[in-house]
Design a protein around this motif. Structure first.
Motif, PDB file in Angstrom:
ATOM      1  N   SER A 187    -109.994 -39.346  14.966  1.00 15.53           N
ATOM      2  CA  SER A 187    -108.817 -39.227  15.828  1.00 15.53           C
ATOM      3  C   SER A 187    -109.168 -38.317  16.996  1.00 15.53           C
ATOM      4  N   ILE A 188    -108.836 -38.752  18.216  1.00 15.14           N
ATOM      5  CA  ILE A 188    -109.179 -38.005  19.430  1.00 15.14           C
ATOM      6  C   ILE A 188    -107.927 -37.874  20.287  1.00 15.14           C
ATOM      7  N   PRO A 189    -107.577 -36.658  20.738  1.00 12.13           N
ATOM      8  CA  PRO A 189    -106.425 -36.503  21.636  1.00 12.13           C
ATOM      9  C   PRO A 189    -106.707 -37.154  22.988  1.00 12.13           C
ATOM     10  N   GLU A 190    -105.826 -38.044  23.395  1.00 19.67           N
ATOM     11  CA  GLU A 190    -105.954 -38.720  24.683  1.00 19.67           C
ATOM     12  C   GLU A 190    -104.560 -38.984  25.239  1.00 19.67           C
ATOM     13  N   GLY A 191    -104.323 -38.556  26.464  1.00 19.67           N
ATOM     14  CA  GLY A 191    -103.074 -38.888  27.137  1.00 19.67           C
ATOM     15  C   GLY A 191    -101.834 -38.406  26.420  1.00 19.67           C
ATOM     16  N   GLY A 192    -101.895 -37.233  25.786  1.00 23.11           N
ATOM     17  CA  GLY A 192    -100.716 -36.669  25.139  1.00 23.11           C
ATOM     18  C   GLY A 192    -100.422 -37.219  23.763  1.00 23.11           C
ATOM     19  N   GLU A 193    -101.361 -37.959  23.159  1.00 24.20           N
ATOM     20  CA  GLU A 193    -101.178 -38.436  21.796  1.00 24.20           C
ATOM     21  C   GLU A 193    -102.531 -38.504  21.095  1.00 24.20           C
ATOM     22  N   SER A 194    -102.495 -38.721  19.794  1.00 22.41           N
ATOM     23  CA  SER A 194    -103.712 -38.835  18.999  1.00 22.41           C
ATOM     24  C   SER A 194    -104.109 -40.301  18.925  1.00 22.41           C
ATOM     25  N   ARG A 195    -105.256 -40.644  19.501  1.00 20.98           N
ATOM     26  CA  ARG A 195    -105.746 -42.018  19.456  1.00 20.98           C
ATOM     27  C   ARG A 195    -106.750 -42.152  18.320  1.00 20.98           C
ATOM     28  N   ALA A 247    -104.024 -49.178  19.134  1.00 23.43           N
ATOM     29  CA  ALA A 247    -103.191 -49.203  20.332  1.00 23.43           C
ATOM     30  C   ALA A 247    -102.295 -47.975  20.390  1.00 23.43           C
ATOM     31  N   SER A 248    -101.925 -47.618  21.590  1.00 18.91           N
ATOM     32  CA  SER A 248    -101.061 -46.466  21.793  1.00 18.91           C
ATOM     33  C   SER A 248     -99.699 -46.690  21.141  1.00 18.91           C
ATOM     34  N   ALA A 249     -99.207 -45.665  20.474  1.00 18.20           N
ATOM     35  CA  ALA A 249     -97.876 -45.731  19.875  1.00 18.20           C
ATOM     36  C   ALA A 249     -96.792 -45.382  20.890  1.00 18.20           C
ATOM     37  N   LYS A 250     -97.215 -44.908  22.058  1.00 18.52           N
ATOM     38  CA  LYS A 250     -96.256 -44.562  23.106  1.00 18.52           C
ATOM     39  C   LYS A 250     -96.318 -45.629  24.195  1.00 18.52           C
ATOM     40  N   TRP A 251     -95.303 -46.475  24.244  1.00 15.39           N
ATOM     41  CA  TRP A 251     -95.231 -47.489  25.277  1.00 15.39           C
ATOM     42  C   TRP A 251     -93.792 -47.603  25.756  1.00 15.39           C
ATOM     43  N   SER A 252     -93.643 -47.845  27.039  1.00 12.11           N
ATOM     44  CA  SER A 252     -92.307 -47.963  27.636  1.00 12.11           C
ATOM     45  C   SER A 252     -91.938 -49.412  27.911  1.00 12.11           C
ATOM     46  N   ASP A 253     -92.930 -50.300  27.909  1.00 14.12           N
ATOM     47  CA  ASP A 253     -92.714 -51.715  28.181  1.00 14.12           C
ATOM     48  C   ASP A 253     -93.316 -52.504  27.024  1.00 14.12           C
ATOM     49  N   LEU A 254     -92.543 -53.438  26.465  1.00 18.38           N
ATOM     50  CA  LEU A 254     -93.036 -54.225  25.333  1.00 18.38           C
ATOM     51  C   LEU A 254     -94.333 -54.951  25.679  1.00 18.38           C
ATOM     52  N   ALA A 301    -103.869 -38.119  12.738  1.00 14.69           N
ATOM     53  CA  ALA A 301    -103.306 -38.422  14.053  1.00 14.69           C
ATOM     54  C   ALA A 301    -101.990 -37.658  14.174  1.00 14.69           C
ATOM     55  N   GLU A 302    -102.033 -36.545  14.859  1.00 13.17           N
ATOM     56  CA  GLU A 302    -100.889 -35.628  14.892  1.00 13.17           C
ATOM     57  C   GLU A 302     -99.705 -36.175  15.667  1.00 13.17           C
TER      58      GLU A 302
END
Length: 600
Positions: free
Chosen positions: A388-396, A417-424, A344-345
């Motif tokens: 691992s599959i690239p989705e939405g600018g990250e590796s899912r 789950a996505s490691a990129k989140w802006s809201d808890l 997962a890059e």
């Protein structure tokens, strides 16, 4: 709760064959290799149209049909009684060229005529039928029964030979298929605009390439052209069965007995003329597990023993060197093998591995920062495969995991789950979880896949632990939630620091009694009330949980330094535990210790 449909299509492979299936993708075509099957491709025509089919080897442009020769014999040297008239048999073959794809067809059937083309006005007219997609045609000639050689090309469907000598260094392509029964390749990759296959039962050390920029074409010419298909065998002291091919600056062949570089004879471009060479780089063999490429390094599982090794180019030896990257965590691999893994890059640069017992050692890799290390992840089940599959600018990361829920074994396809989140509220730190977006307040939720399990939840920013999921799959939060609810299996995140090993005025402090005193833990985007710090797991302390948040509201995420006091106990080398049992994020960037060292 998100819902997705699964598209199904028949496959030629048995379930037990999947572990040995190798693949490589080119846009909407996936090429598949297995010892029990001919080379196969999976073609995606649309979201709901996927089909398996054998790879048809050869050019897609057809050979010209109806080739014929009309001999014009205008001069038989009759004035000299025919003394200078020596007719010779000439045979012609024609190929079609598609300038868009660059393909040259196989030759037409031969057409022959006898004539003496050395005499003036004598000529042979070669004709053939037009080929769909052809922009031009190449004409080859063989005098008597010698080899064919190139004599010219035309955009039309006829060609006049008035005594053109054939160029025997440029012959027509010939049909070539290195595969067949008991000769199915089991390894595949791309390199230098070629599709590379390797390892058949008859030739386990064989490597077979397509023509350059023509992936399904294995044809060759005589004499060989630079862009012809290539067949070589890796020869060394043992039969080196090719377990994997990796395209880097060079083509790397990982065999059961060593690592080899396959390169052109000039050390550069991989070509058929002159033929390529295979040079041994390392005596460490590799298993059949498909290697991972991280930046400029290759990671592979050794053929003998356990662990993970890296392979990278070094200027010191002008070649590739292998290193053991699991040497500091051998206990994670002792007695185990890796069943599946994926890299997962983005955003964390992590290798996820499914160990043979279903646990998941993960490897963090930041080469430019010289940061790397292993962590063991355990879930309430057995992880079998990972991708691992690239989705939405990250590796899912997806995995298939077998779980036992209420005494029943079930297999789940889960996405981390996505490691990129802006809201808890949008984060997820639960296993096998599902998220509900609420249009109206409610307190009971249906999670049938977790029926009979004990679950945790995040509801409107609050963590709730130890909820019972009844036999029908219903979970009662105990109060109404109004926005977002995530329910799943809870887990514990645990960090243990290494023993201190620093040099003091009286010498090393190792093996001396140490007391930690106050500890400073540097965190980022972490809810302080969710973490515990201490010398012993049964006596953990929490940092101050709130700053300015009013009671009754979730505490805010904190970034900075948290000071925690530890119990005044001295018992040998001091280590520190940091733990979170809440379904909340915990990011620890550094730990600062100020130990008190005792000589007694």
């Amino acid at each position: 709760m998100s819902v997705a449909r699964i598209f199904r299509t028949p496959t030629p492979y048995h379930q037990q064959e999947l572990a040995e299936l190798d693949h490589v993708q080119a846009f909407d075509v996936v090429y598949l290799a297995h010892l029990n099957h001919a080379p196969t491709q999976l073609v995606r025509s649309s979201h709901t149209n996927w089909a398996f089919a054998p790879v048809t080897l050869g050019p897609t442009i057809a050979a010209p049909a109806g080739a014929a020769v009309h001999a014009t014999v205008a001069n038989t040297d009759a004035d000299n009684g025919g003394n200078a008239y020596f007719p010779r048999l000439a045979t012609y073959a024609v190929t079609a060229i598609n300038d868009v794809t660059g393909q040259e067809s196989r030759p037409s059937s031969g057409a022959s005529a006898s004539n003496d083309l050395t005499l003036k006005r004598n000529k042979n007219l070669v004709t053939w039928g037009a080929v769909t997609g052809a922009n031009r045609y190449r004409v080859y000639k063989a005098n008597h029964e010698s080899a064919f050689g190139y004599i010219g090309e035309t955009q039309g469907t006829s060609f006049t030979d008035d005594n053109i000598d054939p160029d025997l260094s440029d012959g027509p392509p010939e049909a070539n298929n290195p595969f067949g029964p008991n000769r199915n390749p089991s390894t595949v990759t791309f390199f230098d605009q070629r599709l590379i296959w390797a390892r058949t039962r008859e030739v386990p050390n064989g490597v077979f390439t397509s023509r350059s920029a023509d992936f399904a074409n294995m044809d060759i010419a005589r004499p060989a052209r630079a862009d012809d298909a290539i067949s070589i065998r890796i020869s060394a002291q043992k039969v080196n069965s090719v377990h994997a091919l990796v395209p880097l600056q060079n083509l790397i062949a990982l065999t059961g007995d060593g690592v080899f570089v396959i390169a052109g004879s000039d050390g550069d471009y991989l070509s058929a003329a002159p033929p390529p060479m295979a040079k041994r780089q390392s005596g460490r063999g590799a298993s059949r597990l498909k290697p991972l490429v991280l930046d400029e390094a290759v990671f592979f599982q050794p053929a003998v023993g356990s662990g993970v090794r890296s392979l990278g180019f070094t200027f010191e030896i002008e070649g590739y060197r292998s290193n053991d990257v699991s040497i500091f965590s051998p206990e994670l691999f002792r007695g185990h093998t890796i069943a599946s893994w994926a890299y997962a890059e983005e955003p964390l640069s992590v290798v996820w591995t499914a160990r043979s017992d279903g646990k998941v050692p993960t490897f963090t890799w930041q080469l430019e920062q010289q940061v790397w290390g292993w962590t063991l992840c355990e879930t309430a089940g057995k992880v079998e495969t990972i991708c691992s599959i690239p989705e939405g600018g990250e590796s899912r990361v997806y995995w298939v995991v077998e779980r036992e829920i209420a005494g029943v074994k079930r297999r789940f396809l889960e996405r981390l789950a996505s490691a990129k989140w802006s809201d808890l509220d949008l984060s997820c730190y639960l296993d096998c979880a599902v998220t509900f977006r609420l249009e109206a307040p409610q307190r009971r939720f249906l999670v049938p896949h977790l029926a009979g399990a004990t679950v945790d939840a995040m509801a409107d920013g609050f963590a709730i632990r130890g909820l019972a999921c009844d036999g029908a799959g219903w979970v009662d939060l105990g109060h109404e939630a109004s926005r977002l609810v995530t329910i799943g299996l809870g887990y514990e995140a645990l960090i243990e620091t290494l023993p201190l090993a620093v040099q003091a005025e009286s010498g090393s402090i190792q093996a001396k009694r140490q007391m930690l005193g106050d500890v400073v833990v540097q965190v980022a985007d972490t809810r302080l009330g969710a973490i515990e710090v201490g010398r012993r797991l049964d006596r953990m302390q929490q940092p101050r949980a709130r700053t300015t948040e009013p009671l009754g509201t979730p505490s805010a995420l904190f970034t900075g330094a948290a000071v925690v006091g530890t119990e005044p106990v001295t018992a040998g080398e001091a280590t520190l535990f940091i733990r979170s049992r809440e379904p909340l994020p915990m990011t620890v960037t550094s730990v600062f210790l100020d130990p008190v060292v005792s000589e007694a």
